[in-house]
Design an enzyme around this catalytic site. Structure first.
Site, short mmCIF file in Angstrom:
data_model
loop_
_atom_site.label_atom_id
_atom_site.label_comp_id
_atom_site.label_asym_id
_atom_site.label_seq_id
_atom_site.Cartn_x
_atom_site.Cartn_y
_atom_site.Cartn_z
N THR A 69 0.90 -1.15 0.00
CA THR A 69 0.00 0.00 0.00
C THR A 69 0.94 1.20 0.00
OG1 THR A 69 -1.73 -1.08 1.34
CG2 THR A 69 -1.66 1.28 1.48
N ARG A 96 -13.82 -7.72 -3.11
CA ARG A 96 -13.25 -7.56 -1.77
C ARG A 96 -12.92 -6.07 -1.56
NH1 ARG A 96 -7.80 -5.96 0.18
NH2 ARG A 96 -7.71 -6.69 2.33
N1 GLY Z 1 -3.91 -2.75 3.12
C1 GLY Z 1 -4.20 -3.06 1.80
C2 GLY Z 1 -5.22 -4.09 1.63
O1 GLY Z 1 -5.29 -5.04 2.38
O2 GLY Z 1 -6.00 -4.00 0.73
#
Ligand code: GLY
Length: 311
Positions: free
Chosen positions: A173, A201
Site C-alpha cells: 500500500t 473484496r
Molecule cells: N492494506 C491493503 C489491503 O489489504 O488492501
C-alpha cells in the site's frame, strides 16, 4: 503563524526485502519522493496538495503496490482503492475498486467536495469518464509474471509481494501524512489491494480504519486490510490523541493491542505539534520522514515496533 512543515510516507509493510540492493532501491525511491513533497510544503503548499502529490509519485513508482505496479486480483484484473482525509475539515473521501486510471488518489481527492464522497467500482469509473481522465493501464510485466506464477501454484499464497521484486509475501500500500505551514494535517492512502483476492473484496485503504485525520493527528495504515479494519487502526489512533493521549502513547497502545491479537499491519502518523510516529506488528515497515532538519527512514528498524521523531 508559520510553522515548520512535516511529512511521513510509506510504501507498505511486510516481511524483509531479500537483499541490501532491494533495500537501497526502496530507500532511494522513498527519499527522492520525500524531497519532492517537502520542497512543496516549504514553499507554502497546503497539506492537502502535498498529500495528493506524494500519493501520485508513489502511485507512479512501479515498485509499490498502488497505481502503476498494483497487484492483480484472483481474476487477473487490477482494482485499486484510495482515500483522502482533510484533517481541518475532518472530511473523508475515497474510491473502492476503481480500474484503468493512473492516480486513484486524484479521484479520492476530487470527491472531497462532492455530496457523495465514497464511490465504488461502476460509480468510480463513471466519475473518471465524467472528468475525462485518460484510460490508463497500471499493469507491469513484473506483477503479471508474479500472478502467472501464483496461478501455476493455484494461488497458494494468501498475499502478493509488498514491493515488485523477489521477496517473501508482504502487504503493499502507499500512504502520505503531512502537516503544512498553517498547522493543517491531511492523510492519503492508495493500494492495489492484497493481490489474488475475490472480486469485490474491499480494502481497508478506502475506509477510516486505513486512513484518518482531524485537527490533532493524521494516520495512514498498511498491512492486511482485514486486520486493519478489525483494529479500526487509523481512526483509533487519531481518536486516542484527540482524547488526550500523546501520539506515541496512542501508537504504542494500539500496536500492543494489535500484536496481542496477532495482526499483521503498520501505520505512519503525525500530530499538530509536529511529532512524527510510526508503528508496526509486521516484520518491516517501508516508511521515510522529513522533519525539516532530519530525513530518516524505518527500513533498518526491524526490531522496533514503535518509533518517534521530533524537531
Ligand atoms: N492494506 C491493503 C489491503 O489489504 O488492501
Amino acid at each position: 503563524m508559520i510553522i515548520q512543515p512535516k511529512v511521513i510516507i510509506h510504501g507498505g509493510a511486510g516481511s524483509s526485502l531479500h537483499g541490501k540492493g532491494s533495500l537501497d532501491l526502496v530507500r532511494q525511491s522513498l527519499v527522492q519522493i520525500l524531497h519532492q513533497i517537502y520542497a512543496q510544503l516549504q514553499v507554502g503548499v497546503s497539506a492537502q496538495e502535498a498529500v495528493v502529490l506524494g500519493c501520485q509519485l508513489l502511485e507512479d513508482d512501479p515498485r509499490f503496490n498502488a497505481g502503476t505496479g498494483s497487484v492483480l486480483q484472483s481474476d487477473g484484473q487490477i482494482r485499486m482503492s484510495a482515500a483522502f482525509m482533510d484533517g481541518a475539515m475532518q472530511r473523508f473521501s475515497g474510491v473502492i475498486n476503481v480500474t484503468r486510471i493512473q492516480h486513484p488518489i486524484n479521484l479520492a481527492h476530487y470527491l472531497q467536495n462532492s455530496p457523495d464522497r465514497i464511490l465504488s467500482d461502476y460509480g468510480a469509473s463513471e466519475l473518471s469518464r465524467d472528468l475525462q481522465l485518460p484510460v490508463f493501464n497500471p499493469l507491469t510485466e513484473q506483477r503479471l509474471t508474479e500472478w502467472l506464477q501464483d496461478r501455476k501454484d493455484n494461488f497458494a499464497r494468501s498475499m502478493a509481494n509488498v514491493v515488485a521484486e523477489s521477496m517473501e509475501q508482504g502487504r503493499g500500500t502507499i500512504g502520505v501524512v503531512a502537516l503544512d505551514t498553517q498547522g493543517k494535517i491531511a492523510a492519503g492512502t492508495s493500494t492495489g489491494g492484497k493481490g489474488f483476492e475475490r472480486i469485490g473484496r474491499v480494502s481497508d485503504s478506502a475506509t477510516p480504519a486505513g486512513n484518518y485525520a482531524n485537527g490533532n493527528a493524521g494516520v495512514s495504515c498498511t498491512g492486511i486490510g482485514e486486520d486493519i479494519i478489525d483494529e479500526c487502526l487509523a481512526a483509533k489512533i487519531v481518536i486516542r490523541v484527540t482524547d488526550g493521549l500523546s501520539l506515541v502513547g496512542a501508537m504504542e497502545k494500539s500496536m500492543a493491542e494489535a500484536h496481542q491479537r496477532g495482526r499483521d499491519l503498520g501505520a505512519i502518523a503525525l500530530d499538530a505539534t509536529g511529532t512524527i510516529v510510526w508503528g508496526k506488528t509486521s516484520e518491516m515497515l517501508l516508511a521515510a520522514y522529513h522533519t525539516g532538519s532530519t530525513i530518516g527512514d524505518t527500513l533498518d528498524n526491524r526490531e522496533q515496533s514503535v518509533g518517534k521523531v521530533t524537531g
